[in-house]
Design a protein around this motif. Structure first.
Motif, PDB file in Angstrom:
ATOM      1  N   GLY A 125      28.853 -23.918  52.450  1.00  0.00           N
ATOM      2  CA  GLY A 125      29.125 -24.063  53.867  1.00  0.00           C
ATOM      3  C   GLY A 125      30.468 -24.665  54.209  1.00  0.00           C
ATOM      4  O   GLY A 125      31.261 -25.044  53.339  1.00  0.00           O
ATOM      5  N   ASN A 126      30.690 -24.774  55.520  1.00  0.00           N
ATOM      6  CA  ASN A 126      31.926 -25.358  56.039  1.00  0.00           C
ATOM      7  C   ASN A 126      31.915 -26.879  56.010  1.00  0.00           C
ATOM      8  O   ASN A 126      32.962 -27.512  55.891  1.00  0.00           O
ATOM      9  CB  ASN A 126      32.134 -24.914  57.494  1.00  0.00           C
ATOM     10  CG  ASN A 126      32.263 -23.421  57.647  1.00  0.00           C
ATOM     11  OD1 ASN A 126      33.051 -22.783  56.973  1.00  0.00           O
ATOM     12  ND2 ASN A 126      31.477 -22.849  58.554  1.00  0.00           N
ATOM     13  N   ARG A 266      33.141 -17.873  57.844  1.00  0.00           N
ATOM     14  CA  ARG A 266      33.204 -19.243  57.354  1.00  0.00           C
ATOM     15  C   ARG A 266      34.542 -19.511  56.675  1.00  0.00           C
ATOM     16  O   ARG A 266      35.178 -18.600  56.142  1.00  0.00           O
ATOM     17  CB  ARG A 266      32.078 -19.508  56.354  1.00  0.00           C
ATOM     18  CG  ARG A 266      30.715 -19.717  56.963  1.00  0.00           C
ATOM     19  CD  ARG A 266      29.697 -20.052  55.889  1.00  0.00           C
ATOM     20  NE  ARG A 266      28.370 -20.277  56.452  1.00  0.00           N
ATOM     21  CZ  ARG A 266      27.278 -20.457  55.715  1.00  0.00           C
ATOM     22  NH1 ARG A 266      27.361 -20.430  54.388  1.00  0.00           N
ATOM     23  NH2 ARG A 266      26.108 -20.653  56.291  1.00  0.00           N
ATOM     24  N   SER A 272      28.569 -15.593  57.978  1.00  0.00           N
ATOM     25  CA  SER A 272      27.238 -16.148  58.197  1.00  0.00           C
ATOM     26  C   SER A 272      26.823 -15.880  59.631  1.00  0.00           C
ATOM     27  O   SER A 272      27.667 -15.707  60.519  1.00  0.00           O
ATOM     28  CB  SER A 272      27.215 -17.655  57.924  1.00  0.00           C
ATOM     29  OG  SER A 272      28.018 -18.344  58.867  1.00  0.00           O
TER      30      SER A 272
END
Length: 407
Positions: A125-126, A266, A272
């Motif tokens: 993820g970010n 992302r 996403s």
């Protein structure tokens, strides 16, 4: 793992992941674990019993820090002035909370004398980038531990079994449909049927907003007042920002305002899908843009739009604690200086419509814009302007005609 730490401050939520991280840190790093909980307006339900959960998981102590007012003052309102919207749609509800949380976590680490920081972000993820970039800027001397990039566990059953083996209570279940993140500004939902972009979101996805078909059949009109780009009044009354945003979220959500179903890019490279609900944010952005249209000249408004796009990228990418952030916010503050006035918005069946706007700094003049006779604009002057404005096109066409004639 060869390293060991004396004391680690963990960004703790009370959910399954961070409940497992507490004992994992103690076992693998031979350290004391201090839980840190950021109250950014996620709601009493999420915060209920969080300190007891942290201690039951093995934390030596738990700090719950109320960041709501600071969140609005230092991040939400300044970001609003930039007009930041990521990829033309996303009001950055998750990203906007990360700087304030990371900074408070570092403060707690300094207070308790920790030598490491820990977060529960996944390696896909970010947020891992956002937190660790903030830590690098604010506390480069502290080590950072990211369990999801280190441990062997890969699923909810793995984590539940890990906790069960250690007799650590957890209310989570194997069948968790969605992953949600909430704060004062928004709530996001990922997972479940949303993992296939061909699946429409079911009603269970949305928690803050009604379906447009279920929203009231009568619109509601709100008057929002701004001072130098900052929201200061609602329907003629002064506001307290935290409670006002909460109330506006509820009211706009009742009218189905604030929904977004988006596939985004992302920072780490993959796409996403997320469903975001930001009712108050959608209303405030619309109102501010309405005021901008009245007050800002063309070139300044064009620059504000470009600034908003660039600031959205900066915030999304976790570059809040950089000199560029200071420069961009200074520009936004300057642009917002004349943004004082009132805007009336209509909320109806999922739409926000600006219906009225006024400002003492308005550049709109009926004397200039009218189709009737006036004394401030001579229409004959437009001929010279158009001739100069189109001069390059005229010269290019004359060259082309000359070349044709020669051939």
């Amino acid at each position: 793992m060869s390293k060991s730490f004396n004391k680690v401050v963990l960004a703790y939520s009370g959910g399954l992941d961070t409940s497992a991280i507490v004992p994992w840190l103690k076992e693998n790093y031979n350290c004391e674990v201090v839980a840190f909980v950021a109250d950014v307006g996620q709601g009493e339900e999420e915060l209920a019993g969080v300190e007891e959960k942290a201690i039951a998981s093995g934390a030596s102590s738990c700090y719950v820090v109320d960041l709501k007012e600071q969140f609005v003052k230092d991040v939400i309102f300044p970001t609003l002035k930039t007009g930041a919207i990521y990829e033309g749609q996303y009001l950055l509800g998750t990203a906007v909370a990360r700087p304030i949380i990371a900074a408070a976590q570092v403060e707690v680490a300094r207070k308790v004398g920790a030598d490491a920081l820990c977060h529960g972000c996944t390696g896909k993820g970010n947020d891992q980038v956002r937190f660790e970039s903030a830590f690098a800027a604010l506390a480069p001397d502290l080590e950072v531990i990211a369990p999801w990039r280190e441990w062997d566990m890969r699923s909810r059953p793995d984590l539940l079994n890990y906790l069960e083996e250690r007799n650590i209570p957890c209310s989570a279940s194997v069948t968790k449909i969605y992953s949600r993140d909430a704060n004062l500004w928004h709530i996001s939902t990922e997972g479940g049927e949303l993992e296939d972009p061909w699946n429409a979101p079911t009603e269970q996805v949305w928690t803050w907003t009604k379906e447009p078909e279920q929203a009231p059949d009568t619109p509601v009109y709100l008057t929002l007042s701004f001072d130098k780009g900052e929201w200061v009044g609602l329907n003629g009354d002064a506001i307290e920002p935290v409670s006002a945003i909460d109330a506006l979220n509820k009211l706009a959500g009742e009218h189905a305002v604030g929904r977004l179903d988006m596939v985004e890019n992302r920072l780490v490279g993959m796409k996403s899908r997320g469903c975001y609900e930001t009712p108050a944010g959608e209303v405030l952005y619309a109102a501010l843009q309405g005021l901008e249209s009245l007050v800002l000249d063309r070139t300044t408004q064009d620059y504000r739009i470009r600034l908003g796009n660039e600031f959205a990228q900066l915030l999304y990418d976790g570059r809040w604690f950089t000199p560029l952030r200071d420069v961009m916010l200074a520009a936004a503050e300057k642009i917002a200086e004349p943004l004082t006035g009132d805007v009336v918005v209509k909320l109806y069946k999922g739409n926000v419509t600006v219906t009225q706007k006024r400002s003492p700094n308005s550049l709109y003049s009926n004397a200039f814009a009218t189709f009737d006779e006036d004394e401030v604009y001579n229409q004959k002057h437009a001929e010279g302007f158009i001739r100069l404005y189109s001069l390059a096109s005229r010269i290019r066409a004359l060259h082309a005609q000359s070349d044709e004639a020669a051939s």
